[in-house]
Write a protein that holds these residues in place. Sequence first.
Motif, PDB file in Angstrom:
ATOM      1  N   MET A  46     -38.360  46.303  16.705  1.00  0.00           N
ATOM      2  CA  MET A  46     -38.090  46.355  18.148  1.00  0.00           C
ATOM      3  C   MET A  46     -36.777  45.648  18.450  1.00  0.00           C
ATOM      4  SD  MET A  46     -40.593  45.146  21.223  1.00  0.00           S
ATOM      5  CE  MET A  46     -40.082  45.350  22.937  1.00  0.00           C
ATOM      6  N   ARG A  47     -36.077  46.165  19.440  1.00  0.00           N
ATOM      7  CA  ARG A  47     -34.799  45.586  19.828  1.00  0.00           C
ATOM      8  C   ARG A  47     -34.852  45.119  21.268  1.00  0.00           C
ATOM      9  NH1 ARG A  47     -31.626  49.843  20.200  1.00  0.00           N
ATOM     10  NH2 ARG A  47     -31.332  49.775  22.465  1.00  0.00           N
ATOM     11  N   TRP A  48     -34.304  43.913  21.513  1.00  0.00           N
ATOM     12  CA  TRP A  48     -34.112  43.441  22.874  1.00  0.00           C
ATOM     13  C   TRP A  48     -32.609  43.362  23.145  1.00  0.00           C
ATOM     14  CZ3 TRP A  48     -38.124  41.647  19.929  1.00  0.00           C
ATOM     15  CH2 TRP A  48     -39.404  41.596  20.512  1.00  0.00           C
ATOM     16  N   ASP A  49     -32.139  44.025  24.197  1.00  0.00           N
ATOM     17  CA  ASP A  49     -30.763  43.857  24.650  1.00  0.00           C
ATOM     18  C   ASP A  49     -30.765  42.695  25.632  1.00  0.00           C
ATOM     19  OD1 ASP A  49     -29.669  46.028  23.198  1.00  0.00           O
ATOM     20  OD2 ASP A  49     -30.509  47.411  24.673  1.00  0.00           O
ATOM     21  N   LEU A  50     -30.164  41.582  25.245  1.00  0.00           N
ATOM     22  CA  LEU A  50     -30.369  40.358  25.993  1.00  0.00           C
ATOM     23  C   LEU A  50     -29.689  40.314  27.352  1.00  0.00           C
ATOM     24  CD1 LEU A  50     -30.431  37.587  23.251  1.00  0.00           C
ATOM     25  CD2 LEU A  50     -32.249  39.063  24.121  1.00  0.00           C
ATOM     26  N   ASP A  51     -28.771  41.235  27.604  1.00  0.00           N
ATOM     27  CA  ASP A  51     -28.210  41.287  28.954  1.00  0.00           C
ATOM     28  C   ASP A  51     -29.080  42.094  29.905  1.00  0.00           C
ATOM     29  OD1 ASP A  51     -27.739  43.723  27.788  1.00  0.00           O
ATOM     30  OD2 ASP A  51     -25.657  43.905  28.484  1.00  0.00           O
ATOM     31  N   LYS A  52     -30.226  42.570  29.376  1.00  0.00           N
ATOM     32  CA  LYS A  52     -31.131  43.375  30.206  1.00  0.00           C
ATOM     33  C   LYS A  52     -32.507  42.735  30.363  1.00  0.00           C
ATOM     34  CE  LYS A  52     -28.864  47.705  28.857  1.00  0.00           C
ATOM     35  NZ  LYS A  52     -29.031  49.033  28.194  1.00  0.00           N
ATOM     36  N   VAL A  53     -32.672  41.505  29.849  1.00  0.00           N
ATOM     37  CA  VAL A  53     -33.966  40.834  29.962  1.00  0.00           C
ATOM     38  C   VAL A  53     -33.796  39.555  30.763  1.00  0.00           C
ATOM     39  CG1 VAL A  53     -34.722  41.777  27.755  1.00  0.00           C
ATOM     40  CG2 VAL A  53     -33.701  39.495  27.826  1.00  0.00           C
ATOM     41  N   ALA A  54     -34.906  39.049  31.271  1.00  0.00           N
ATOM     42  CA  ALA A  54     -34.872  37.794  32.014  1.00  0.00           C
ATOM     43  C   ALA A  54     -34.543  36.633  31.083  1.00  0.00           C
ATOM     44  CB  ALA A  54     -36.220  37.552  32.697  1.00  0.00           C
ATOM     45  N   PRO A  82     -35.896  33.668  30.625  1.00  0.00           N
ATOM     46  CA  PRO A  82     -36.985  33.094  29.818  1.00  0.00           C
ATOM     47  C   PRO A  82     -37.323  33.916  28.578  1.00  0.00           C
ATOM     48  CG  PRO A  82     -37.520  32.983  32.150  1.00  0.00           C
ATOM     49  CD  PRO A  82     -36.293  33.833  32.030  1.00  0.00           C
ATOM     50  N   VAL A  83     -37.148  35.230  28.662  1.00  0.00           N
ATOM     51  CA  VAL A  83     -37.401  36.077  27.500  1.00  0.00           C
ATOM     52  C   VAL A  83     -36.340  35.826  26.429  1.00  0.00           C
ATOM     53  CG1 VAL A  83     -37.536  38.458  26.661  1.00  0.00           C
ATOM     54  CG2 VAL A  83     -38.582  37.841  28.852  1.00  0.00           C
ATOM     55  N   ALA A  84     -35.083  35.744  26.846  1.00  0.00           N
ATOM     56  CA  ALA A  84     -34.010  35.457  25.890  1.00  0.00           C
ATOM     57  C   ALA A  84     -34.237  34.103  25.227  1.00  0.00           C
ATOM     58  CB  ALA A  84     -32.660  35.481  26.603  1.00  0.00           C
ATOM     59  N   TYR A  85     -34.632  33.114  26.014  1.00  0.00           N
ATOM     60  CA  TYR A  85     -34.894  31.785  25.452  1.00  0.00           C
ATOM     61  C   TYR A  85     -36.004  31.842  24.412  1.00  0.00           C
ATOM     62  CZ  TYR A  85     -36.265  26.905  25.048  1.00  0.00           C
ATOM     63  OH  TYR A  85     -36.589  25.674  24.540  1.00  0.00           O
ATOM     64  N   LEU A 122     -37.041  34.353  22.590  1.00  0.00           N
ATOM     65  CA  LEU A 122     -36.630  35.066  21.379  1.00  0.00           C
ATOM     66  C   LEU A 122     -35.762  34.183  20.489  1.00  0.00           C
ATOM     67  CD1 LEU A 122     -35.804  38.539  22.947  1.00  0.00           C
ATOM     68  CD2 LEU A 122     -37.733  38.013  21.448  1.00  0.00           C
ATOM     69  N   LEU A 123     -34.847  33.435  21.095  1.00  0.00           N
ATOM     70  CA  LEU A 123     -33.962  32.573  20.316  1.00  0.00           C
ATOM     71  C   LEU A 123     -34.711  31.373  19.745  1.00  0.00           C
ATOM     72  CD1 LEU A 123     -30.855  32.620  22.686  1.00  0.00           C
ATOM     73  CD2 LEU A 123     -31.107  33.837  20.525  1.00  0.00           C
ATOM     74  N   ALA A 124     -35.514  30.718  20.592  1.00  0.00           N
ATOM     75  CA  ALA A 124     -36.209  29.509  20.157  1.00  0.00           C
ATOM     76  C   ALA A 124     -37.307  29.801  19.145  1.00  0.00           C
ATOM     77  CB  ALA A 124     -36.799  28.781  21.366  1.00  0.00           C
ATOM     78  N   ALA A 125     -37.872  31.021  19.186  1.00  0.00           N
ATOM     79  CA  ALA A 125     -38.947  31.368  18.257  1.00  0.00           C
ATOM     80  C   ALA A 125     -38.429  31.781  16.890  1.00  0.00           C
ATOM     81  CB  ALA A 125     -39.798  32.501  18.840  1.00  0.00           C
ATOM     82  N   THR A 126     -37.146  32.088  16.797  1.00  0.00           N
ATOM     83  CA  THR A 126     -36.606  32.600  15.540  1.00  0.00           C
ATOM     84  C   THR A 126     -35.557  31.678  14.909  1.00  0.00           C
ATOM     85  OG1 THR A 126     -35.027  33.935  16.805  1.00  0.00           O
ATOM     86  CG2 THR A 126     -37.062  35.015  16.101  1.00  0.00           C
ATOM     87  N   VAL A 127     -34.776  30.982  15.710  1.00  0.00           N
ATOM     88  CA  VAL A 127     -33.782  30.050  15.173  1.00  0.00           C
ATOM     89  C   VAL A 127     -34.464  28.693  15.019  1.00  0.00           C
ATOM     90  CG1 VAL A 127     -31.529  28.980  15.469  1.00  0.00           C
ATOM     91  CG2 VAL A 127     -31.924  31.300  16.301  1.00  0.00           C
ATOM     92  N   MET A 128     -35.012  28.470  13.851  1.00  0.00           N
ATOM     93  CA  MET A 128     -35.766  27.247  13.594  1.00  0.00           C
ATOM     94  C   MET A 128     -35.763  26.945  12.102  1.00  0.00           C
ATOM     95  SD  MET A 128     -38.661  28.301  11.909  1.00  0.00           S
ATOM     96  CE  MET A 128     -39.745  26.905  12.071  1.00  0.00           C
ATOM     97  N   PRO A 129     -35.888  25.680  11.716  1.00  0.00           N
ATOM     98  CA  PRO A 129     -35.999  24.527  12.608  1.00  0.00           C
ATOM     99  C   PRO A 129     -34.650  24.150  13.210  1.00  0.00           C
ATOM    100  CG  PRO A 129     -35.953  23.791  10.347  1.00  0.00           C
ATOM    101  CD  PRO A 129     -35.973  25.292  10.301  1.00  0.00           C
ATOM    102  N   ARG A 130     -34.705  23.515  14.373  1.00  0.00           N
ATOM    103  CA  ARG A 130     -33.493  23.043  15.035  1.00  0.00           C
ATOM    104  C   ARG A 130     -33.540  21.521  15.087  1.00  0.00           C
ATOM    105  NH1 ARG A 130     -35.784  26.531  18.340  1.00  0.00           N
ATOM    106  NH2 ARG A 130     -36.087  25.016  20.007  1.00  0.00           N
TER     107      ARG A 130
END
Length: 211
Positions: free
Chosen positions: A1-9, A11-14, A16-24
């Motif tokens: 699945m693809r999310w175009d981040l300029d087309k989502v709210a 909180p959704v972008a956050y 997606l990034l926080a759930a995949t870019v880890m550990p931080r």
Amino acid sequence: MRWDLDKVAEPVAYKLLAATVMPRPIAWVVTQSPEGGLNAAPYSFFNVMGSAPPTIALGLMADAKRGFKDTAANILATGEFVINLVPEALVQQMNITAVDAPTGVSELDLAGLATTASVHIRPPRIVASPVAFECAMLSSIVTGPHQTIVIGRVLAVHIDDGFILNPERAHIDTPALNLVARSYGSTYVRSSDTFELDRPKWADWTAQNLK
């Protein structure tokens, strides 16, 4: 699945990034206002960006209604901040400093954290943290209406003597620091589950694979 981040709210972008870019890694940032008030807060949009000069990047996000927290306001006003790293033994105190306290409240006092003077800048560092970076802002980049990136130069590194293996060669007992990092949601990870992987050398790789 693809999310175009300029087309989502946002909180959704956050998510997606926080759930995949880890550990931080967690930057436990101490700042001081021009009037002298101290503030502490944890940030996980943070990392090292270079060593010549020693450089870090810190992502600061603002609430759409309340604006930037004291940390961002103080950095932008004074250009100075200390990044303390977080061992597992201090996660409860770190979490207390994440509270949405009103401006002027010292999170350091709320968490019962002692500080000690820095050498090059006004904001102090947290005594109990095993690693602290004294930083001066090199620049800031506005990346959106409610966020900015601060680029800082590390002026000094403080490491507890108990974790120094060889001061002349800057060998640190990194596993003993027992640092934690941020993962998805309210999940954190420990740095104790590690494995070794040697970086390949071209000569060795070609000798083994290009026969």
